[in-house]
Design a protein around this motif. Sequence first.
Motif, PDB file in Angstrom:
ATOM      1  N   LYS A  73       2.979   7.746 -13.538  1.00 40.23           N
ATOM      2  CA  LYS A  73       2.712   8.397 -14.827  1.00 40.23           C
ATOM      3  C   LYS A  73       4.006   8.826 -15.517  1.00 40.23           C
ATOM      4  O   LYS A  73       4.119   8.757 -16.741  1.00 40.23           O
ATOM      5  N   ALA A  74       4.983   9.257 -14.734  1.00 43.55           N
ATOM      6  CA  ALA A  74       6.262   9.660 -15.337  1.00 43.55           C
ATOM      7  C   ALA A  74       6.963   8.461 -15.973  1.00 43.55           C
ATOM      8  O   ALA A  74       7.538   8.562 -17.062  1.00 43.55           O
ATOM      9  N   GLU A  75       6.898   7.298 -15.311  1.00 47.51           N
ATOM     10  CA  GLU A  75       7.524   6.107 -15.877  1.00 47.51           C
ATOM     11  C   GLU A  75       6.828   5.680 -17.167  1.00 47.51           C
ATOM     12  O   GLU A  75       7.484   5.343 -18.171  1.00 47.51           O
ATOM     13  N   GLU A  76       5.502   5.686 -17.183  1.00 45.17           N
ATOM     14  CA  GLU A  76       4.777   5.292 -18.382  1.00 45.17           C
ATOM     15  C   GLU A  76       4.982   6.298 -19.511  1.00 45.17           C
ATOM     16  O   GLU A  76       5.003   5.921 -20.692  1.00 45.17           O
ATOM     17  N   GLN A  77       5.176   7.559 -19.165  1.00 45.75           N
ATOM     18  CA  GLN A  77       5.435   8.556 -20.206  1.00 45.75           C
ATOM     19  C   GLN A  77       6.794   8.318 -20.867  1.00 45.75           C
ATOM     20  O   GLN A  77       6.935   8.454 -22.085  1.00 45.75           O
ATOM     21  N   LEU A  78       7.792   7.918 -20.071  1.00 41.23           N
ATOM     22  CA  LEU A  78       9.097   7.613 -20.655  1.00 41.23           C
ATOM     23  C   LEU A  78       9.041   6.339 -21.499  1.00 41.23           C
ATOM     24  O   LEU A  78       9.682   6.257 -22.567  1.00 41.23           O
ATOM     25  N   LEU A  79       8.270   5.351 -21.058  1.00 43.09           N
ATOM     26  CA  LEU A  79       8.160   4.113 -21.822  1.00 43.09           C
ATOM     27  C   LEU A  79       7.367   4.303 -23.105  1.00 43.09           C
ATOM     28  O   LEU A  79       7.619   3.625 -24.109  1.00 43.09           O
ATOM     29  N   SER A  80       6.401   5.211 -23.104  1.00 44.03           N
ATOM     30  CA  SER A  80       5.593   5.415 -24.302  1.00 44.03           C
ATOM     31  C   SER A  80       6.386   6.055 -25.442  1.00 44.03           C
ATOM     32  O   SER A  80       5.960   6.000 -26.595  1.00 44.03           O
ATOM     33  N   LYS A  81       7.530   6.629 -25.122  1.00 43.67           N
ATOM     34  CA  LYS A  81       8.350   7.240 -26.175  1.00 43.67           C
ATOM     35  C   LYS A  81       9.087   6.210 -27.022  1.00 43.67           C
ATOM     36  O   LYS A  81       9.594   6.542 -28.090  1.00 43.67           O
TER      37      LYS A  81
ATOM     38  N   ALA B 190      10.561  -8.823  -3.371  1.00 45.01           N
ATOM     39  CA  ALA B 190       9.424  -9.289  -4.173  1.00 45.01           C
ATOM     40  C   ALA B 190       8.275  -8.290  -4.138  1.00 45.01           C
ATOM     41  O   ALA B 190       7.602  -8.064  -5.153  1.00 45.01           O
ATOM     42  N   ILE B 191       8.052  -7.661  -2.973  1.00 48.20           N
ATOM     43  CA  ILE B 191       6.981  -6.663  -2.875  1.00 48.20           C
ATOM     44  C   ILE B 191       7.327  -5.418  -3.684  1.00 48.20           C
ATOM     45  O   ILE B 191       6.478  -4.834  -4.370  1.00 48.20           O
ATOM     46  N   GLN B 192       8.571  -5.002  -3.631  1.00 47.77           N
ATOM     47  CA  GLN B 192       8.975  -3.810  -4.396  1.00 47.77           C
ATOM     48  C   GLN B 192       8.909  -4.041  -5.900  1.00 47.77           C
ATOM     49  O   GLN B 192       8.667  -3.100  -6.662  1.00 47.77           O
ATOM     50  N   SER B 193       9.117  -5.278  -6.327  1.00 46.05           N
ATOM     51  CA  SER B 193       9.025  -5.550  -7.765  1.00 46.05           C
ATOM     52  C   SER B 193       7.595  -5.451  -8.284  1.00 46.05           C
ATOM     53  O   SER B 193       7.374  -5.320  -9.488  1.00 46.05           O
ATOM     54  N   LYS B 194       6.590  -5.523  -7.379  1.00 40.62           N
ATOM     55  CA  LYS B 194       5.190  -5.423  -7.776  1.00 40.62           C
ATOM     56  C   LYS B 194       4.652  -4.001  -7.707  1.00 40.62           C
ATOM     57  O   LYS B 194       3.450  -3.789  -7.866  1.00 40.62           O
ATOM     58  N   ALA B 195       5.489  -3.032  -7.477  1.00 41.04           N
ATOM     59  CA  ALA B 195       5.026  -1.648  -7.348  1.00 41.04           C
ATOM     60  C   ALA B 195       4.437  -1.162  -8.665  1.00 41.04           C
ATOM     61  O   ALA B 195       4.908  -1.516  -9.755  1.00 41.04           O
ATOM     62  N   LEU B 196       3.373  -0.367  -8.545  1.00 44.76           N
ATOM     63  CA  LEU B 196       2.719   0.156  -9.748  1.00 44.76           C
ATOM     64  C   LEU B 196       3.620   1.168 -10.447  1.00 44.76           C
ATOM     65  O   LEU B 196       4.489   1.793  -9.836  1.00 44.76           O
ATOM     66  N   PHE B 197       3.380   1.313 -11.746  1.00 44.02           N
ATOM     67  CA  PHE B 197       4.136   2.277 -12.538  1.00 44.02           C
ATOM     68  C   PHE B 197       3.492   3.643 -12.419  1.00 44.02           C
ATOM     69  O   PHE B 197       2.260   3.792 -12.492  1.00 44.02           O
TER      70      PHE B 197
ATOM     71  N   LEU C  41       0.830  -1.208   0.000  1.00 43.37           N
ATOM     72  CA  LEU C  41       0.000   0.000   0.000  1.00 43.37           C
ATOM     73  C   LEU C  41       0.859   1.251   0.000  1.00 43.37           C
ATOM     74  O   LEU C  41       0.607   2.195  -0.772  1.00 43.37           O
ATOM     75  N   ILE C  42       1.883   1.272   0.820  1.00 40.26           N
ATOM     76  CA  ILE C  42       2.734   2.467   0.902  1.00 40.26           C
ATOM     77  C   ILE C  42       3.458   2.707  -0.418  1.00 40.26           C
ATOM     78  O   ILE C  42       3.493   3.833  -0.941  1.00 40.26           O
ATOM     79  N   ASN C  43       4.029   1.638  -0.996  1.00 40.61           N
ATOM     80  CA  ASN C  43       4.743   1.800  -2.270  1.00 40.61           C
ATOM     81  C   ASN C  43       3.809   2.238  -3.386  1.00 40.61           C
ATOM     82  O   ASN C  43       4.161   3.091  -4.212  1.00 40.61           O
ATOM     83  N   ALA C  44       2.600   1.673  -3.432  1.00 39.38           N
ATOM     84  CA  ALA C  44       1.658   2.013  -4.499  1.00 39.38           C
ATOM     85  C   ALA C  44       1.177   3.449  -4.374  1.00 39.38           C
ATOM     86  O   ALA C  44       1.053   4.160  -5.388  1.00 39.38           O
ATOM     87  N   VAL C  45       0.914   3.894  -3.144  1.00 39.68           N
ATOM     88  CA  VAL C  45       0.455   5.281  -2.972  1.00 39.68           C
ATOM     89  C   VAL C  45       1.573   6.256  -3.311  1.00 39.68           C
ATOM     90  O   VAL C  45       1.347   7.309  -3.930  1.00 39.68           O
ATOM     91  N   LEU C  46       2.804   5.947  -2.951  1.00 41.32           N
ATOM     92  CA  LEU C  46       3.920   6.823  -3.295  1.00 41.32           C
ATOM     93  C   LEU C  46       4.144   6.885  -4.796  1.00 41.32           C
ATOM     94  O   LEU C  46       4.625   7.900  -5.316  1.00 41.32           O
TER      95      LEU C  46
END
Length: 475
Positions: free
Chosen positions: A224-232, A215-222, A156-161
């Motif tokens: 918007k900044a990360e998805e914007q870099l990947l969309s390029k 393992a929990i950190q690897s499941k963190a949500l992406f 929860l903490i990682n996803a909210v951050l």
Amino acid sequence: MTHGTGGPAQRGRSGPDSQGLLDSSLMASGTASRSEDEESLAGQKRASSQALGTIPKRRSSSRFIKRKKFDDELVESSLAKSSTRAKGTSGVEPGRCSGSEPSSSEKKKVSKAPSTPVPPSPAPAPGLTKRVKKSKQPLQVTKDLGRWKPADDLLLINAVLQTNDLTSVHLGVKFSCRFTLREVQERWYALLYDPVISKLACQAMRQLHPEAIAAIQSKALFSKAEEQLLSKVGSTSQPTLETFQDLLHRHPDAFYLARTAKALQAHWQLMKQYYLLEDQTVQPLPKGDQVLNFSDAEDLIDDSKLKDMRDEVLEHELTVADRRQKREIRQLEQELHKWQVLVDSITGMSSPDFDNQTLAVLRGRMVRYLMRSREITLGRATKDNQIDVDLSLEGPAWKISRKQGVIKLKNNGDFFIANEGRRPIYIDGRPVLCGSKWRLSNNSVVEIASLRFVFLINQDLIALIRAEAAKITPQ
């Protein structure tokens, strides 16, 4: 005159003298009474000492050996202490009431104590309270934690951050159990503003294993900044792991600390699948009532474009396989005249047992063996030993010899079985030992190493054979 003046003067002198005599007499009486009390006390002490002198005293040490007490002993000792304290405050001791008189020091203590009895205050035992507190502490911890586990709190903490949105966290994070959006919001507010819950959650998260944290950190949500870099990254290009690794090196602050090149590649492929890249566009649905249905789309397809190209390698392999199968069939047809026994699987619609060439049938539970020659061999077939009737097709034949027996048809139309194996052959329950023979009749039960068969004879064909034998015999 002399008598009158002398009278008062004499009375005046005798007043103080009489007062002094009175005081001295009172002091003498006080000392006498005090001496009598002391003598009585001394006499009582002497009497008690004499009484005690007759009984030998037992020596005891005030030191005691300290050892660890069990839980039940702690409770009993604490209860005993509280009961003795309560009795001490009431001023009544059972040891003193037995008959021994109190000493002078005890008398003074009793005289100084107030006459009104003081009720004992129920003081809880310290050992008992400590034990209760220790037992209640883990219950309180688990009660505060509830269904939320330390792994869920860290997720929860990682996803909210990453997203700053509790709704997307509720939709995108897979917790250990199903939580509603309200429960997620209440847990987040509790972690922020409730000091007790936040302290307990932090302590539990610190105790997680490093592999579990990774393992929990690897499941963190992406974010918007990360998805914007990947969309390029272009959809037409074929990026490799080195491409995403270079992207991580160029933007270390934008990506989460647990991101790897493989994770970025997987998320980029997911974005490409849902047309979320910058160079991808989603075609809008046609407007109006003229929506293309399946039949219209099928009519627009050019059938000439659907024809597959010829694969010469595949055609060559199919030709070779067909030629091999035809050669095997031809070889089997050439060997057909050598077969003496045919094995057919028994089904619900079984074919007739006899035909013009079948002399007898050895029917089992699974298969049936057709006897088409005057002599057949029974046994277990191996690579080096080929026999006519392979009994292993019926069931487990590891106890059967490779050549168990021989069935022969004589000229008079009688069938005989000869045992050539180690184990006996049972014909209708009668054992036929090695080297022995026995006549087979119609419906005879043949048992070989727990495999049972029924021997059926083609009576019509045997009658013809007997008739021919009878014609030949007179000549």
